[in-house]
Design a protein around this motif. Structure first.
Motif, PDB file in Angstrom:
ATOM      1  N   LYS A  83       0.823  -1.206   0.000  1.00  0.00           N
ATOM      2  CA  LYS A  83       0.000   0.000   0.000  1.00  0.00           C
ATOM      3  C   LYS A  83       0.854   1.252   0.000  1.00  0.00           C
ATOM      4  CE  LYS A  83      -3.826  -2.284   2.183  1.00  0.00           C
ATOM      5  NZ  LYS A  83      -3.970  -2.993   3.433  1.00  0.00           N
ATOM      6  N   ASN A  84       2.107   1.111  -0.370  1.00  0.00           N
ATOM      7  CA  ASN A  84       2.989   2.262  -0.371  1.00  0.00           C
ATOM      8  C   ASN A  84       3.236   2.739  -1.803  1.00  0.00           C
ATOM      9  OD1 ASN A  84       5.117   4.106  -0.008  1.00  0.00           O
ATOM     10  ND2 ASN A  84       5.665   3.069   1.886  1.00  0.00           N
ATOM     11  N   PRO A  85       2.860   3.985  -2.108  1.00  0.00           N
ATOM     12  CA  PRO A  85       3.019   4.452  -3.487  1.00  0.00           C
ATOM     13  C   PRO A  85       4.474   4.625  -3.913  1.00  0.00           C
ATOM     14  CG  PRO A  85       2.265   6.221  -2.081  1.00  0.00           C
ATOM     15  CD  PRO A  85       2.238   4.984  -1.257  1.00  0.00           C
ATOM     16  N   PHE A  86       5.390   4.599  -2.954  1.00  0.00           N
ATOM     17  CA  PHE A  86       6.794   4.820  -3.322  1.00  0.00           C
ATOM     18  C   PHE A  86       7.538   3.509  -3.543  1.00  0.00           C
ATOM     19  CE2 PHE A  86       5.450   8.491  -0.850  1.00  0.00           C
ATOM     20  CZ  PHE A  86       5.658   9.462  -1.799  1.00  0.00           C
ATOM     21  N   MET A 114      -3.176   5.691  -2.151  1.00  0.00           N
ATOM     22  CA  MET A 114      -1.929   5.340  -2.836  1.00  0.00           C
ATOM     23  C   MET A 114      -1.969   5.806  -4.292  1.00  0.00           C
ATOM     24  SD  MET A 114      -0.533   1.502  -3.210  1.00  0.00           S
ATOM     25  CE  MET A 114      -0.262   0.975  -4.870  1.00  0.00           C
ATOM     26  N   VAL A 142      -1.641   9.583  -4.449  1.00  0.00           N
ATOM     27  CA  VAL A 142      -0.254  10.039  -4.297  1.00  0.00           C
ATOM     28  C   VAL A 142       0.515   9.799  -5.596  1.00  0.00           C
ATOM     29  CG1 VAL A 142       1.906   9.631  -3.079  1.00  0.00           C
ATOM     30  CG2 VAL A 142      -0.224   9.718  -1.807  1.00  0.00           C
ATOM     31  N   THR A 143       0.289   8.640  -6.205  1.00  0.00           N
ATOM     32  CA  THR A 143       0.961   8.349  -7.469  1.00  0.00           C
ATOM     33  C   THR A 143       0.566   9.370  -8.526  1.00  0.00           C
ATOM     34  OG1 THR A 143       0.658   6.044  -6.850  1.00  0.00           O
ATOM     35  CG2 THR A 143       1.538   6.451  -9.018  1.00  0.00           C
ATOM     36  N   GLN A 152       2.235  12.608  -8.019  1.00  0.00           N
ATOM     37  CA  GLN A 152       3.675  12.528  -8.237  1.00  0.00           C
ATOM     38  C   GLN A 152       4.070  12.858  -9.669  1.00  0.00           C
ATOM     39  OE1 GLN A 152       4.974   8.721  -6.930  1.00  0.00           O
ATOM     40  NE2 GLN A 152       7.053   9.367  -6.506  1.00  0.00           N
ATOM     41  N   PHE A 164       4.836  18.812  -4.914  1.00  0.00           N
ATOM     42  CA  PHE A 164       4.159  17.567  -4.553  1.00  0.00           C
ATOM     43  C   PHE A 164       3.095  17.838  -3.489  1.00  0.00           C
ATOM     44  CE2 PHE A 164       5.458  12.839  -4.312  1.00  0.00           C
ATOM     45  CZ  PHE A 164       4.144  12.463  -4.160  1.00  0.00           C
ATOM     46  N   LEU A 177       8.905  15.516   2.574  1.00  0.00           N
ATOM     47  CA  LEU A 177       7.509  15.345   2.172  1.00  0.00           C
ATOM     48  C   LEU A 177       6.670  14.713   3.275  1.00  0.00           C
ATOM     49  CD1 LEU A 177       5.372  15.144  -0.211  1.00  0.00           C
ATOM     50  CD2 LEU A 177       6.155  12.814  -0.436  1.00  0.00           C
ATOM     51  N   VAL A 189       2.798  13.182   3.322  1.00  0.00           N
ATOM     52  CA  VAL A 189       1.594  12.961   2.521  1.00  0.00           C
ATOM     53  C   VAL A 189       0.349  13.435   3.264  1.00  0.00           C
ATOM     54  CG1 VAL A 189       2.400  11.138   0.998  1.00  0.00           C
ATOM     55  CG2 VAL A 189       1.585  10.558   3.273  1.00  0.00           C
TER      56      VAL A 189
END
Lengths: 181, 242
Positions: free
Chosen positions: A155-158, B69, B72-73, B76, B85, B182, B184
């Motif tokens: 679940k981590n976008p990075f 998620m 955020v993507t 980005q 961001f 950053l 979020v």
């Protein structure tokens, strides 16, 4: 702490995470806690060694998967096997003991030094947990680790699929889970 | 079109006239086909729900995590800096805050509860009622708990801090080292900014990581009100408006 190490292998066979947990018995305070796989002589493993180990295991796992023993199919059923358009459907001569379960490879490996528990997810990612042979309920433990992986990694976008895992939150959640028990 | 009450619908339930309650008829109904709105089988969309019903309206944490998620993507893409961001995340939360203010006031007013005996809820006029509204009403609505603390900057009276030890947006997200500035939670900051702006308090809200050993995700939302707001605040103070 009877958990020695955790390795995660992606479905392509590359090592995406490895972490050893310092054991209180192996380190006598003076030397830095490096962590082992539970085997003697594994204190000085480099990252490269772990990569090789993961690649080897991936291959071994694939071999053991095709080595899964099968039992002869029930012969009486071949006479009244269903026919479609006149042609009888060939039933395999052998089948797996429980055809409803997917075929898996190594699930655990035990020696007098360590116990290796393997958990493969539905998408092919493998979790390898090295623990003390006396450690009970490693299946539950590895499930708990998988839960944390699903939360803090997936679940981590990075993080991107099949990339190495370098995430603070996952490390934190993992040690919290393993050490608080 | 509205169907007659249940007696009629049970009588004709097997005939082709009962188009109202049969999911299989959806495709043959031109007004719903291709409208872009996907209807559940009982035809009750989110717009049919009572606005006042807040109980059992909780959502799965995992589904929010996956949605966030993707947000955020999305934010980005095509960004030049970390502040860029955060600005994008902030902009995603802002319209949400604007609408949430109205929803909050509607729910806390008697018009929503259909008992018109007490006075209707009013928008906050002073800073402190606004911040307590955020702390005690907005936070429970969004996260089922109040915020952890509310503080005022000792040096600058126009700056307030809302402190959240475990922001929902940061629970499963850890940022890479090259972006360690950053947070979020800028999304939540956007929501707060939307609420403040909607109430007529121009301000800038930013999220800052201030993790401690016990609370690694502790986040401070810095609310910096405009000078015009502070001027009005002083005037209202003199007039004794609460």
């Amino acid at each position: 702490m009877p958990v020695f190490a955790l390795l995660i292998i992606s479905k392509a066979g590359s090592l995406i995470y490895h972490r050893t947990f310092p054991t209180s018995s192996s380190t006598t305070g003076s030397q830095p806690a490096t962590g082992t796989l539970g085997l003697p002589g594994t204190t000085s493993l480099t990252t490269n060694d772990y990569l090789v180990l993961a690649g080897t295991f991936h291959g071994v796992h694939a071999i053991t998967k095709s080595l899964t023993p099968r039992v002869p199919a029930y012969s009486a059923s071949s006479e009244d096997s269903p026919s479609v358009n006149g042609a009888t459907i060939k039933t395999p001569a052998f089948r797996y003991p429980n055809p409803e379960l997917p075929v898996t490879g190594i699930e655990s490996l035990e020696s007098s030094f360590f116990k290796l528990t393997v958990f493969q997810t539905l998408t092919g990612t493998k979790f390898l947990l090295f623990t003390d042979p006396s450690m009970p309920n490693t299946d539950g433990l590895i499930r708990g680790i998988y839960d944390r992986y699903a939360d803090h990694v997936c679940k981590n976008p990075f993080w991107h699929v099949d990339n190495p895992i370098r995430l603070e939150g996952w490390d934190r959640a993992l040690s919290q889970f393993l050490f608080r028990r | 079109m509205s169907m007659p009450p249940s007696a009629a619908s049970t009588t004709y339930s097997n005939s082709s006239y009962s188009e109202g309650f049969r999911p299989s008829m959806h495709s043959s109904n031109p007004s719903f086909a291709g409208a872009g709105l996907r209807l559940p089988s009982n035809r009750k969309t989110i717009y049919d729900r009572n606005l006042n019903r807040s109980r059992n309206a909780e959502l799965s944490r995992a589904s929010f995590a996956f949605l966030f998620m993707e947000m955020v993507t999305h934010a980005q893409r095509k960004i030049k800096s970390v502040s860029d961001f955060e600005k994008k995340l902030n902009e995603q939360g802002y319209p949400l805050g604007m609408k949430l203010l109205d929803l909050l006031l509607y729910r806390s007013s008697p018009a929503g509860s259909a008992t018109s005996t007490s006075t209707p809820a009013v928008r906050p006029l002073r800073i402190l009622p606004l911040l307590t509204l955020i702390n005690n009403k907005l936070y429970p609505l969004l996260f089922s708990r109040p915020a952890d603390s509310l503080e005022q900057d000792t040096q600058d009276a126009s700056k307030y801090m809302i402190i959240d030890n475990t922001p929902l947006t940061n629970t499963y997200i850890s940022v890479p080292k090259e972006m360690n500035q950053l947070s979020v939670a800028a999304f939540i900051a956007g929501i707060i900014e939307g609420v403040c702006d909607g109430a007529g308090f121009q301000c800038k809200v930013s999220a800052h990581n201030q993790g401690t050993d016990v609370w690694p995700n502790r986040t401070v939302f810095l609310v910096a009100f405009d000078e015009s707001v502070m001027e009005r605040e002083r005037e209202l103070e003199r007039q004794g408006v609460k």
